[in-house]
Design a protein around this motif. Sequence first.
Motif, PDB file in Angstrom:
ATOM      1  N   SER A  10     -40.311 -84.318 -37.630  1.00  0.00           N
ATOM      2  CA  SER A  10     -40.297 -84.833 -36.266  1.00  0.00           C
ATOM      3  C   SER A  10     -39.210 -84.152 -35.453  1.00  0.00           C
ATOM      4  O   SER A  10     -38.281 -83.558 -36.005  1.00  0.00           O
ATOM      5  CB  SER A  10     -40.074 -86.350 -36.253  1.00  0.00           C
ATOM      6  OG  SER A  10     -38.740 -86.646 -36.648  1.00  0.00           O
ATOM      7  N   MET A  11     -39.343 -84.257 -34.147  1.00  0.00           N
ATOM      8  CA  MET A  11     -38.325 -83.769 -33.221  1.00  0.00           C
ATOM      9  C   MET A  11     -37.774 -84.945 -32.428  1.00  0.00           C
ATOM     10  O   MET A  11     -38.454 -85.944 -32.217  1.00  0.00           O
ATOM     11  CB  MET A  11     -38.910 -82.746 -32.233  1.00  0.00           C
ATOM     12  CG  MET A  11     -39.423 -81.476 -32.847  1.00  0.00           C
ATOM     13  SD  MET A  11     -39.970 -80.284 -31.587  1.00  0.00           S
ATOM     14  CE  MET A  11     -41.377 -81.141 -30.860  1.00  0.00           C
ATOM     15  N   ALA A  12     -36.538 -84.793 -31.967  1.00  0.00           N
ATOM     16  CA  ALA A  12     -35.945 -85.768 -31.043  1.00  0.00           C
ATOM     17  C   ALA A  12     -36.058 -85.213 -29.632  1.00  0.00           C
ATOM     18  O   ALA A  12     -35.640 -84.086 -29.364  1.00  0.00           O
ATOM     19  CB  ALA A  12     -34.485 -86.014 -31.403  1.00  0.00           C
ATOM     20  N   LEU A  13     -36.644 -85.993 -28.751  1.00  0.00           N
ATOM     21  CA  LEU A  13     -36.697 -85.663 -27.329  1.00  0.00           C
ATOM     22  C   LEU A  13     -35.728 -86.581 -26.604  1.00  0.00           C
ATOM     23  O   LEU A  13     -35.881 -87.802 -26.626  1.00  0.00           O
ATOM     24  CB  LEU A  13     -38.119 -85.847 -26.787  1.00  0.00           C
ATOM     25  CG  LEU A  13     -38.297 -85.755 -25.265  1.00  0.00           C
ATOM     26  CD1 LEU A  13     -37.887 -84.376 -24.749  1.00  0.00           C
ATOM     27  CD2 LEU A  13     -39.731 -86.099 -24.864  1.00  0.00           C
ATOM     28  N   ILE A  14     -34.709 -85.998 -25.987  1.00  0.00           N
ATOM     29  CA  ILE A  14     -33.665 -86.771 -25.301  1.00  0.00           C
ATOM     30  C   ILE A  14     -33.668 -86.371 -23.837  1.00  0.00           C
ATOM     31  O   ILE A  14     -33.426 -85.204 -23.498  1.00  0.00           O
ATOM     32  CB  ILE A  14     -32.283 -86.500 -25.928  1.00  0.00           C
ATOM     33  CG1 ILE A  14     -32.321 -86.799 -27.436  1.00  0.00           C
ATOM     34  CG2 ILE A  14     -31.210 -87.332 -25.241  1.00  0.00           C
ATOM     35  CD1 ILE A  14     -31.145 -86.240 -28.195  1.00  0.00           C
ATOM     36  N   ILE A  15     -33.945 -87.337 -22.980  1.00  0.00           N
ATOM     37  CA  ILE A  15     -34.051 -87.086 -21.539  1.00  0.00           C
ATOM     38  C   ILE A  15     -32.937 -87.821 -20.812  1.00  0.00           C
ATOM     39  O   ILE A  15     -32.779 -89.036 -20.986  1.00  0.00           O
ATOM     40  CB  ILE A  15     -35.419 -87.543 -21.003  1.00  0.00           C
ATOM     41  CG1 ILE A  15     -36.550 -86.780 -21.697  1.00  0.00           C
ATOM     42  CG2 ILE A  15     -35.498 -87.374 -19.494  1.00  0.00           C
ATOM     43  CD1 ILE A  15     -37.937 -87.308 -21.358  1.00  0.00           C
ATOM     44  N   VAL A  16     -32.163 -87.093 -20.030  1.00  0.00           N
ATOM     45  CA  VAL A  16     -31.102 -87.699 -19.207  1.00  0.00           C
ATOM     46  C   VAL A  16     -31.553 -87.639 -17.755  1.00  0.00           C
ATOM     47  O   VAL A  16     -31.611 -86.563 -17.149  1.00  0.00           O
ATOM     48  CB  VAL A  16     -29.758 -86.963 -19.394  1.00  0.00           C
ATOM     49  CG1 VAL A  16     -28.676 -87.655 -18.567  1.00  0.00           C
ATOM     50  CG2 VAL A  16     -29.365 -86.912 -20.865  1.00  0.00           C
ATOM     51  N   ARG A  17     -31.869 -88.784 -17.201  1.00  0.00           N
ATOM     52  CA  ARG A  17     -32.335 -88.841 -15.820  1.00  0.00           C
ATOM     53  C   ARG A  17     -31.173 -88.686 -14.849  1.00  0.00           C
ATOM     54  O   ARG A  17     -29.995 -88.718 -15.231  1.00  0.00           O
ATOM     55  CB  ARG A  17     -33.059 -90.162 -15.561  1.00  0.00           C
ATOM     56  CG  ARG A  17     -34.406 -90.270 -16.291  1.00  0.00           C
ATOM     57  CD  ARG A  17     -35.135 -91.539 -15.897  1.00  0.00           C
ATOM     58  NE  ARG A  17     -36.444 -91.649 -16.544  1.00  0.00           N
ATOM     59  CZ  ARG A  17     -37.564 -91.165 -16.033  1.00  0.00           C
ATOM     60  NH1 ARG A  17     -37.537 -90.544 -14.848  1.00  0.00           N
ATOM     61  NH2 ARG A  17     -38.714 -91.310 -16.679  1.00  0.00           N
ATOM     62  N   ASN A  18     -31.502 -88.528 -13.582  1.00  0.00           N
ATOM     63  CA  ASN A  18     -30.485 -88.309 -12.550  1.00  0.00           C
ATOM     64  C   ASN A  18     -29.535 -89.508 -12.463  1.00  0.00           C
ATOM     65  O   ASN A  18     -29.972 -90.663 -12.466  1.00  0.00           O
ATOM     66  CB  ASN A  18     -31.170 -88.081 -11.203  1.00  0.00           C
ATOM     67  CG  ASN A  18     -30.169 -87.626 -10.159  1.00  0.00           C
ATOM     68  OD1 ASN A  18     -29.117 -87.071 -10.507  1.00  0.00           O
ATOM     69  ND2 ASN A  18     -30.487 -87.848  -8.892  1.00  0.00           N
ATOM     70  N   THR A  19     -28.268 -89.219 -12.411  1.00  0.00           N
ATOM     71  CA  THR A  19     -27.241 -90.248 -12.258  1.00  0.00           C
ATOM     72  C   THR A  19     -26.028 -89.608 -11.604  1.00  0.00           C
ATOM     73  O   THR A  19     -26.024 -88.410 -11.306  1.00  0.00           O
ATOM     74  CB  THR A  19     -26.882 -90.858 -13.628  1.00  0.00           C
ATOM     75  OG1 THR A  19     -26.015 -91.970 -13.431  1.00  0.00           O
ATOM     76  CG2 THR A  19     -26.195 -89.848 -14.522  1.00  0.00           C
ATOM     77  N   SER A  20     -24.993 -90.379 -11.397  1.00  0.00           N
ATOM     78  CA  SER A  20     -23.784 -89.838 -10.773  1.00  0.00           C
ATOM     79  C   SER A  20     -23.050 -88.920 -11.755  1.00  0.00           C
ATOM     80  O   SER A  20     -23.202 -89.025 -12.969  1.00  0.00           O
ATOM     81  CB  SER A  20     -22.857 -90.968 -10.333  1.00  0.00           C
ATOM     82  OG  SER A  20     -22.378 -91.679 -11.458  1.00  0.00           O
ATOM     83  N   ARG A  21     -22.237 -88.027 -11.218  1.00  0.00           N
ATOM     84  CA  ARG A  21     -21.475 -87.110 -12.066  1.00  0.00           C
ATOM     85  C   ARG A  21     -20.539 -87.863 -13.012  1.00  0.00           C
ATOM     86  O   ARG A  21     -20.471 -87.529 -14.208  1.00  0.00           O
ATOM     87  CB  ARG A  21     -20.699 -86.117 -11.202  1.00  0.00           C
ATOM     88  CG  ARG A  21     -19.978 -85.044 -12.031  1.00  0.00           C
ATOM     89  CD  ARG A  21     -19.212 -84.052 -11.165  1.00  0.00           C
ATOM     90  NE  ARG A  21     -20.118 -83.174 -10.447  1.00  0.00           N
ATOM     91  CZ  ARG A  21     -20.374 -83.234  -9.158  1.00  0.00           C
ATOM     92  NH1 ARG A  21     -19.789 -84.169  -8.406  1.00  0.00           N
ATOM     93  NH2 ARG A  21     -21.198 -82.379  -8.576  1.00  0.00           N
ATOM     94  N   ALA A  30     -20.694 -75.752 -14.398  1.00  0.00           N
ATOM     95  CA  ALA A  30     -21.993 -76.431 -14.412  1.00  0.00           C
ATOM     96  C   ALA A  30     -21.875 -77.874 -13.931  1.00  0.00           C
ATOM     97  O   ALA A  30     -22.767 -78.387 -13.245  1.00  0.00           O
ATOM     98  CB  ALA A  30     -22.592 -76.381 -15.818  1.00  0.00           C
ATOM     99  N   LEU A  31     -20.769 -78.548 -14.284  1.00  0.00           N
ATOM    100  CA  LEU A  31     -20.555 -79.918 -13.804  1.00  0.00           C
ATOM    101  C   LEU A  31     -20.316 -79.923 -12.299  1.00  0.00           C
ATOM    102  O   LEU A  31     -20.772 -80.834 -11.591  1.00  0.00           O
ATOM    103  CB  LEU A  31     -19.364 -80.545 -14.532  1.00  0.00           C
ATOM    104  CG  LEU A  31     -19.618 -81.001 -15.970  1.00  0.00           C
ATOM    105  CD1 LEU A  31     -18.323 -81.451 -16.620  1.00  0.00           C
ATOM    106  CD2 LEU A  31     -20.650 -82.132 -15.996  1.00  0.00           C
ATOM    107  N   ALA A  32     -19.591 -78.920 -11.802  1.00  0.00           N
ATOM    108  CA  ALA A  32     -19.326 -78.847 -10.359  1.00  0.00           C
ATOM    109  C   ALA A  32     -20.617 -78.634  -9.574  1.00  0.00           C
ATOM    110  O   ALA A  32     -20.769 -79.136  -8.449  1.00  0.00           O
ATOM    111  CB  ALA A  32     -18.331 -77.726 -10.074  1.00  0.00           C
ATOM    112  N   LYS A  33     -21.553 -77.889 -10.158  1.00  0.00           N
ATOM    113  CA  LYS A  33     -22.823 -77.590  -9.479  1.00  0.00           C
ATOM    114  C   LYS A  33     -23.947 -78.497  -9.981  1.00  0.00           C
ATOM    115  O   LYS A  33     -25.113 -78.186  -9.785  1.00  0.00           O
ATOM    116  CB  LYS A  33     -23.201 -76.130  -9.730  1.00  0.00           C
ATOM    117  CG  LYS A  33     -22.182 -75.127  -9.223  1.00  0.00           C
ATOM    118  CD  LYS A  33     -22.566 -73.707  -9.597  1.00  0.00           C
ATOM    119  CE  LYS A  33     -23.868 -73.307  -8.958  1.00  0.00           C
ATOM    120  NZ  LYS A  33     -24.229 -71.912  -9.248  1.00  0.00           N
ATOM    121  N   LEU A  34     -23.577 -79.604 -10.636  1.00  0.00           N
ATOM    122  CA  LEU A  34     -24.560 -80.476 -11.273  1.00  0.00           C
ATOM    123  C   LEU A  34     -25.609 -80.958 -10.282  1.00  0.00           C
ATOM    124  O   LEU A  34     -25.291 -81.522  -9.229  1.00  0.00           O
ATOM    125  CB  LEU A  34     -23.847 -81.681 -11.899  1.00  0.00           C
ATOM    126  CG  LEU A  34     -24.703 -82.630 -12.728  1.00  0.00           C
ATOM    127  CD1 LEU A  34     -25.209 -81.932 -13.989  1.00  0.00           C
ATOM    128  CD2 LEU A  34     -23.899 -83.877 -13.087  1.00  0.00           C
TER     129      LEU A  34
END
Length: 537
Positions: free
Chosen positions: A424-435, A349-353
């Motif tokens: 409550s829920m936690a919403l965690i968003i990771v935006r596009n960045t380098s590998r 999955a990291l290779a095809k990130l």
Amino acid sequence: MPWGRRGSRVRALEGGREEEAPPVISSVPSALLGQPEAAGEQILLRGIFEIGRGSCDVVLSERTLRWRPIQPEHPVGDPKFDLLRKEEFIELKDIFSVKLKRRCFSNQEGGTLLGITLFICLRKEQNKLKDSTIDLINLSEDHCDLWFIQFKKILAGFSNRPKSLKILLNPQSHKKEATQIYYEKVEPLLKVAGIKTDVTITEYEGHALSILKGCELQGFDGVVCVGGDGSASEVAHALLLRAQMNAGVEPDRLGTPVRAQLPLGVIPAGSTNVLAHSLHGVPHVVTATLHIIMGHIQPVDVCTFSTTGKLLRFGFSAMFGFGGQTLALAEKHRWMSPNQRRDFAVIKALAKLKPEDCEISFLPLKCSQDLQERRVQGSPKSDYTGQWQKVQGHFLNVSIMAIPSLCSVAPRGLAPNTRLNNGSMALIIVRNTSRPEFIKHLKRYASVKNQFSFPFVETYTVEEVKVQRKTSMSEQNLEEKHEPHETALENSFPWNVDGDLMEVASEVHVRLHPTLISLYGGGIEEMNESKATCNCL
């Protein structure tokens, strides 16, 4: 706190509701009966037993069992002698079974009475529970029967403790160790506690769901799942679906769901055991079993996952993007061992990130007062005046979690600021960045550092979330050039819901429902302590 014999500390466990048993008439002199203890307790029985290697004066009161060694008078004050006379005690709510102790020979029934054995639950380090015993030795049949009957009455007063359990065992979990774990570690403790069990070994995915939707559950006090996160999630989903059916609610209708009628026990026998770890602070089989035996009930928040107005399933946490793709890859290589499969899936999955083009809408929870009101009401607020917010862009991973999601690779939790039932829920968003930067973020989960202190990571406290994945024409043309099985994988829009794969092609609506199910487990304060000392987990 007094110290037990051999230096072991004896502590009381918080948990099941305690009901006082009425006092009984005993052969102890009446001057001693009804005499208040230091804490104002009523004495029920008093007598002499041998505990360890010496005779002791033993006092049974409403909430405790106390004993003090009987020693000859010592004319000169001796600190060592005074230490030997130190009183020790256990709280009655820590006792989960009582048996008459007999000396038995081969081919002989009954045997010579030796006394009474008390089976107790002790708190150890790292949130672990341990079973232990105390022998009260006395050869008098009448004396022991009187105490035995009183102990049985006291134990019968703990109404939260289960007497009959439905067991669902997944033999395929992790390294196929679930069957061995149950029959070697779990069943013996349940037998000692006198709990009746009905065991079903599941044979295929969805088997537990079909069983719980159709079987008669009226005679059971709880349901126990022996397996991994996928198995536990399936059983929780089935219990909630069963509750909707019993209430006359359409199973796939989206609305305010009905609470599950039976508590769920989770015996960890999977590879990650996130749910059990989040419940108990540690994925320990004996600890999970003792929480069930002691009747420690913990209300837990649950999410509904729906699309186009149709309920897909109930769950506790979900990941979309990297988390979903990793699970999808792992599921396609189930012929590997669990550890190999997990490592392979992460590396692939990291290779095809690549980022997913998404639009995420969410309803934020603004203040702690809202949290408290939702906990009291037990359902989402229909008159909530908050405004939906929207974020759009390319995201590497999206996590939506109603529980802390502790595991061995994330001792602080995937969502460390979330609790089991705070509405409550936690919403965690990771935006596009380098590998390399994304890998740094992933590595932070295994440390005590803040895994969210990156400019490309955003966190929100929410009560509802909508995720819409978008696929551009250029992406579709690019996918057509891939191999058929890779194209199918990339078009599947996989979600990781509690370690179970859910594939959805349209918008997913995640909604929180406070305290929708009860699970056997520890208290919130204990969980907070476990997160504060995450190096010990």
